[in-house]
Design a protein around this motif. Sequence first.
Motif, short mmCIF file in Angstrom:
data_model
loop_
_atom_site.label_atom_id
_atom_site.label_comp_id
_atom_site.label_asym_id
_atom_site.label_seq_id
_atom_site.Cartn_x
_atom_site.Cartn_y
_atom_site.Cartn_z
N VAL A 29 39.02 33.31 18.67
CA VAL A 29 38.15 33.28 19.86
C VAL A 29 38.78 32.40 20.94
N THR A 30 39.38 31.29 20.54
CA THR A 30 40.05 30.43 21.51
C THR A 30 41.16 31.18 22.24
N LEU A 31 41.99 31.90 21.46
CA LEU A 31 43.06 32.67 22.08
C LEU A 31 42.51 33.77 22.98
N PHE A 32 41.43 34.41 22.53
CA PHE A 32 40.85 35.49 23.32
C PHE A 32 40.28 34.97 24.63
N VAL A 33 39.54 33.85 24.59
CA VAL A 33 38.95 33.28 25.80
C VAL A 33 40.03 32.82 26.76
N LEU A 34 41.09 32.19 26.24
CA LEU A 34 42.19 31.78 27.10
C LEU A 34 42.87 32.99 27.75
N GLY A 35 43.07 34.04 26.97
CA GLY A 35 43.66 35.25 27.54
C GLY A 35 42.76 35.89 28.59
N LEU A 36 41.45 35.88 28.33
CA LEU A 36 40.49 36.44 29.29
C LEU A 36 40.50 35.64 30.58
N GLN A 37 40.60 34.32 30.46
CA GLN A 37 40.64 33.47 31.65
C GLN A 37 41.92 33.71 32.45
N GLN A 38 43.03 33.89 31.76
CA GLN A 38 44.28 34.18 32.46
C GLN A 38 44.21 35.53 33.18
N PHE A 39 43.61 36.51 32.52
CA PHE A 39 43.43 37.82 33.15
C PHE A 39 42.57 37.71 34.40
N ASP A 40 41.52 36.90 34.31
CA ASP A 40 40.64 36.71 35.46
C ASP A 40 41.36 35.98 36.59
N GLY A 41 42.10 34.90 36.24
CA GLY A 41 42.74 34.10 37.26
C GLY A 41 43.92 34.76 37.93
N LEU A 42 44.65 35.58 37.16
CA LEU A 42 45.88 36.17 37.71
C LEU A 42 45.69 37.58 38.25
N PHE A 43 44.68 38.31 37.76
CA PHE A 43 44.55 39.70 38.17
C PHE A 43 43.16 40.03 38.74
N LEU A 44 42.12 39.90 37.92
CA LEU A 44 40.79 40.35 38.33
C LEU A 44 40.25 39.56 39.52
N GLY A 45 40.30 38.21 39.43
CA GLY A 45 39.78 37.38 40.51
C GLY A 45 40.45 37.65 41.85
N PRO A 46 41.79 37.63 41.92
CA PRO A 46 42.45 37.94 43.19
C PRO A 46 42.14 39.33 43.72
N LYS A 47 41.97 40.32 42.81
CA LYS A 47 41.66 41.67 43.25
C LYS A 47 40.29 41.75 43.92
N ILE A 48 39.31 41.05 43.36
CA ILE A 48 37.94 41.11 43.88
C ILE A 48 37.75 40.14 45.03
N LEU A 49 38.20 38.90 44.85
CA LEU A 49 37.91 37.84 45.83
C LEU A 49 39.00 37.69 46.88
N GLY A 50 40.27 37.87 46.47
CA GLY A 50 41.36 37.56 47.38
C GLY A 50 41.33 36.07 47.72
N ASP A 51 41.69 35.74 48.95
CA ASP A 51 41.60 34.35 49.43
C ASP A 51 40.31 34.21 50.22
N SER A 52 39.18 34.35 49.50
CA SER A 52 37.89 34.47 50.18
C SER A 52 37.45 33.19 50.87
N VAL A 53 37.82 32.03 50.34
CA VAL A 53 37.36 30.78 50.95
C VAL A 53 38.46 30.06 51.73
N GLY A 54 39.72 30.34 51.42
CA GLY A 54 40.82 29.74 52.17
C GLY A 54 41.00 28.26 51.95
N LEU A 55 40.51 27.72 50.81
CA LEU A 55 40.63 26.29 50.53
C LEU A 55 41.79 26.02 49.59
N ARG A 56 42.42 24.88 49.79
CA ARG A 56 43.45 24.41 48.87
C ARG A 56 42.80 23.98 47.55
N PRO A 57 43.55 24.03 46.45
CA PRO A 57 42.98 23.62 45.16
C PRO A 57 42.34 22.23 45.18
#
Length: 392
Positions: free
Chosen positions: A311-339
């Motif tokens: 489950v740990t590996l799966f959640v980490l993989g899911l988070q990476q998928f969200d951060g690198l692919f899904l999130g940018p596809k849906i949100l893009g640079d929606s807020v324009g803030l630095r980390p």
Amino acid sequence: MKIQWDRQYLKYSLYASIAIILPIVFFQVLDNIGILLGNISGSFGWVRRVLSPFIMGGFIAYILNPGVRWFEKKLYSEVKYINERKTLHRFVSILTVYVVLLGFITTLLIFVVPQITNNIREILRRVPEYDRITRNWLANWENDMGLDNLYNIAEYIEKNSKDIFDTASQVLEYVLNNIVTSIMTVTSGILNFVLAMIISFYMLSDKESFKISSEKFLRAIMKDETVDRMREFGKEADELFGKFIIGKSLDSFIIGVLCLIGLSIMNIRYGLLLSTIIGITNMIPYFGPFIGGVPVVIITFFDSPMKAFWVTLFVLGLQQFDGLFLGPKILGDSVGLRPFWIIFAIVVGGGLSGVLGMFLGVPIFAIIRLMVLRFIDEQLERKKIKKLDNTL
């Protein structure tokens, strides 16, 4: 006998009186600040209760407006009979969005909420078992490591493990009670909800009229240049805030569904509850995935340490998928803030308003940033200095 007044003397006397009276008034205000704030809070509370259907209706209309626009432009614009009738076009688009919303809420109440409630009840019932497993595991670990009675480690760990389970049990009971209470008291707020839905319907139907009336009023009391700047800023802020809220909600919903599918394939107990935790906490940028992942792994660990590892590996993989692919596809640079500023907004928002502040802190801070940048650009333009890049 006519009295002669010395104006200079009177002026100094007045200054002295003010210097004496102001501190007295100030300390009296401080001494009664609780009563004053209580009265103000009570007044605002009364206004909020009276206007709650309108506030709720405005919020519903704001959230549903992108959906109405999509159905108007993408779907029903292709239907000639509907497209030629403007009133019918808007009405059908709004009605479709309401049907989707009510269907989603009904599905949650019938299928999701009862199962999550049962999962929480079962976890609460098993808390003593979890406590016993933890104590046995710690005792075996101490014996294997040869740490018996070293600096009272055993006593310290047992005490803290008990505190952790007691706190977790209280949190789960609080969540469960709130779910049950919300279900039991839904009838008391049904009138406000119905009124809010009706109000939101008319807001969506007449949104252009509201916009034109507001602009006319502002132009009547302000300069045209100021109104134009306000309109431009409002449009950008609306796009920023709406895109973040709706985009992040859609992103988190997809992540929650993918998590449920993955946990079901791995045959993980409490899959729906754990997926809901992952989906909800995913709404919080950066910290959310870690906040949600920790309890998911811990709960799974008590059933099977090996499953917890997967489950740990799966959640980490899911988070990476969200951060690198899904999130940018849906949100893009929606807020324009630095980390850095995103983390700053999350920490400050969380300190002020808890979990809700952690989520809303990012778009609110982004709007504040937009205001600051607009102000800086105006000042630079007034001084005839070249505008700087928006690197804030």
